[in-house]
Design a protein around this motif. Structure first.
Motif, mmCIF file in Angstrom:
data_model
loop_
_atom_site.group_PDB
_atom_site.id
_atom_site.type_symbol
_atom_site.label_atom_id
_atom_site.label_comp_id
_atom_site.label_asym_id
_atom_site.label_seq_id
_atom_site.Cartn_x
_atom_site.Cartn_y
_atom_site.Cartn_z
ATOM 1 N N ARG A 142 17.322 28.361 55.863
ATOM 2 C CA ARG A 142 15.969 28.775 55.494
ATOM 3 C C ARG A 142 15.285 29.514 56.404
ATOM 4 N NH1 ARG A 142 11.523 26.063 55.596
ATOM 5 N NH2 ARG A 142 12.546 24.159 56.406
ATOM 6 N N LEU A 143 15.156 28.806 57.568
ATOM 7 C CA LEU A 143 14.164 29.347 58.648
ATOM 8 C C LEU A 143 14.836 30.501 59.316
ATOM 9 C CD1 LEU A 143 13.615 25.875 60.534
ATOM 10 C CD2 LEU A 143 12.080 27.227 59.128
ATOM 11 N N LEU A 144 16.137 30.931 59.335
ATOM 12 C CA LEU A 144 16.730 32.103 59.905
ATOM 13 C C LEU A 144 17.129 33.276 59.202
ATOM 14 C CD1 LEU A 144 18.431 30.131 62.733
ATOM 15 C CD2 LEU A 144 16.258 31.353 62.970
ATOM 16 N N ALA A 145 16.756 32.993 57.860
ATOM 17 C CA ALA A 145 17.208 33.918 56.673
ATOM 18 C C ALA A 145 18.770 34.289 56.888
ATOM 19 C CB ALA A 145 16.511 35.257 56.656
ATOM 20 N N LYS A 146 19.451 33.333 56.981
ATOM 21 C CA LYS A 146 21.122 33.676 57.052
ATOM 22 C C LYS A 146 21.781 32.567 55.914
ATOM 23 C CE LYS A 146 21.655 36.554 60.417
ATOM 24 N NZ LYS A 146 22.176 37.676 60.314
ATOM 25 N N PRO A 147 22.916 32.659 55.325
ATOM 26 C CA PRO A 147 23.475 31.780 54.232
ATOM 27 C C PRO A 147 23.956 30.583 55.049
ATOM 28 C CG PRO A 147 24.389 34.050 54.006
ATOM 29 C CD PRO A 147 23.447 34.180 55.157
ATOM 30 N N PRO A 148 23.820 29.596 54.804
ATOM 31 C CA PRO A 148 24.425 28.457 55.637
ATOM 32 C C PRO A 148 26.136 28.557 56.052
ATOM 33 C CG PRO A 148 23.531 27.540 53.501
ATOM 34 C CD PRO A 148 23.311 28.994 53.351
ATOM 35 N N GLU A 149 26.809 29.411 55.107
ATOM 36 C CA GLU A 149 28.310 29.418 55.527
ATOM 37 C C GLU A 149 28.148 30.311 56.560
ATOM 38 O OE1 GLU A 149 26.667 31.326 52.218
ATOM 39 O OE2 GLU A 149 27.350 29.311 51.707
ATOM 40 N N TRP A 150 27.112 31.204 56.718
ATOM 41 C CA TRP A 150 27.382 32.480 58.108
ATOM 42 C C TRP A 150 27.209 31.525 59.190
ATOM 43 C CZ3 TRP A 150 24.220 33.600 61.986
ATOM 44 C CH2 TRP A 150 24.512 34.507 63.056
ATOM 45 N N PHE A 151 26.706 30.349 59.250
ATOM 46 C CA PHE A 151 26.670 29.651 60.672
ATOM 47 C C PHE A 151 28.393 29.265 60.890
ATOM 48 C CE2 PHE A 151 22.334 29.406 59.276
ATOM 49 C CZ PHE A 151 21.647 30.060 60.375
ATOM 50 N N LEU A 152 28.853 29.071 60.015
ATOM 51 C CA LEU A 152 30.283 28.522 60.170
ATOM 52 C C LEU A 152 31.295 29.512 60.245
ATOM 53 C CD1 LEU A 152 30.229 25.593 57.429
ATOM 54 C CD2 LEU A 152 30.283 25.274 59.888
ATOM 55 N N TYR A 153 31.120 30.554 59.566
ATOM 56 C CA TYR A 153 32.110 31.895 59.343
ATOM 57 C C TYR A 153 31.695 33.032 60.112
ATOM 58 C CZ TYR A 153 34.235 28.325 55.917
ATOM 59 O OH TYR A 153 34.306 27.285 55.301
ATOM 60 N N GLY A 154 30.505 33.067 60.260
ATOM 61 C CA GLY A 154 30.009 34.328 60.998
ATOM 62 C C GLY A 154 30.327 35.659 59.864
ATOM 63 N N ASP A 155 30.564 36.640 60.240
ATOM 64 C CA ASP A 155 30.573 37.740 59.502
ATOM 65 C C ASP A 155 31.659 37.624 58.125
ATOM 66 O OD1 ASP A 155 28.195 38.897 60.372
ATOM 67 O OD2 ASP A 155 29.619 40.118 61.945
ATOM 68 N N GLU A 156 32.407 36.916 58.524
ATOM 69 C CA GLU A 156 33.693 36.628 57.465
ATOM 70 C C GLU A 156 32.814 35.923 55.972
ATOM 71 O OE1 GLU A 156 36.794 34.371 58.987
ATOM 72 O OE2 GLU A 156 36.915 35.667 61.042
ATOM 73 N N ALA A 157 31.886 35.260 56.178
ATOM 74 C CA ALA A 157 31.239 34.588 55.219
ATOM 75 C C ALA A 157 30.890 35.852 54.276
ATOM 76 C CB ALA A 157 30.045 34.010 55.506
#
Length: 111
Positions: A57-72
């Motif tokens: 929410r704070l960084l405007a990225k989907p939660p899975e992006w933090f785990l998988y990066g651009d593969e998300a």
């Protein structure tokens, strides 16, 4: 089961924070976790599993992006899932519709 690398996740958190133009103190002030916790996350000391939704929410990225990066991005999104479901429903109904076209329901007799 996939093992997530804390340092890679931390690098993504830092990348997203910098993309938003935030310092560690600024992000921590908006969050429910401390600046020290954020430092631990970014340095890969700790994986912030319970804070992924908040970071998202704070960084405007989907939660899975933090785990998988651009593969998300390759993971089907909500629109793609709807499209898949529509295609599967259409495929399942096609034989039924074809049978109805071949053998229409009897029409009521005219009075």
């Amino acid at each position: 089961m996939q093992r997530f690398e804390a340092q890679e996740i931390g690098a993504r958190i830092k990348q997203a924070r910098l993309e938003r133009g935030l310092g560690q103190g600024e992000l921590a002030a908006m969050a429910s976790f401390s600046k020290r916790s954020l430092q631990d996350y970014e340095y890969g000391e700790t994986i912030p599993y319970k804070h992924f939704q908040e970071l998202s929410r704070l960084l405007a990225k989907p939660p899975e992006w933090f785990l998988y990066g651009d593969e998300a991005i390759a993971i089907p999104g909500e629109d793609r899932l709807r499209e898949i479901v529509r295609e599967e429903i259409a495929a399942a109904l096609a034989p039924i519709i074809e049978r109805l076209d071949d053998d229409p329901l009897p029409r009521a007799a005219s009075a």
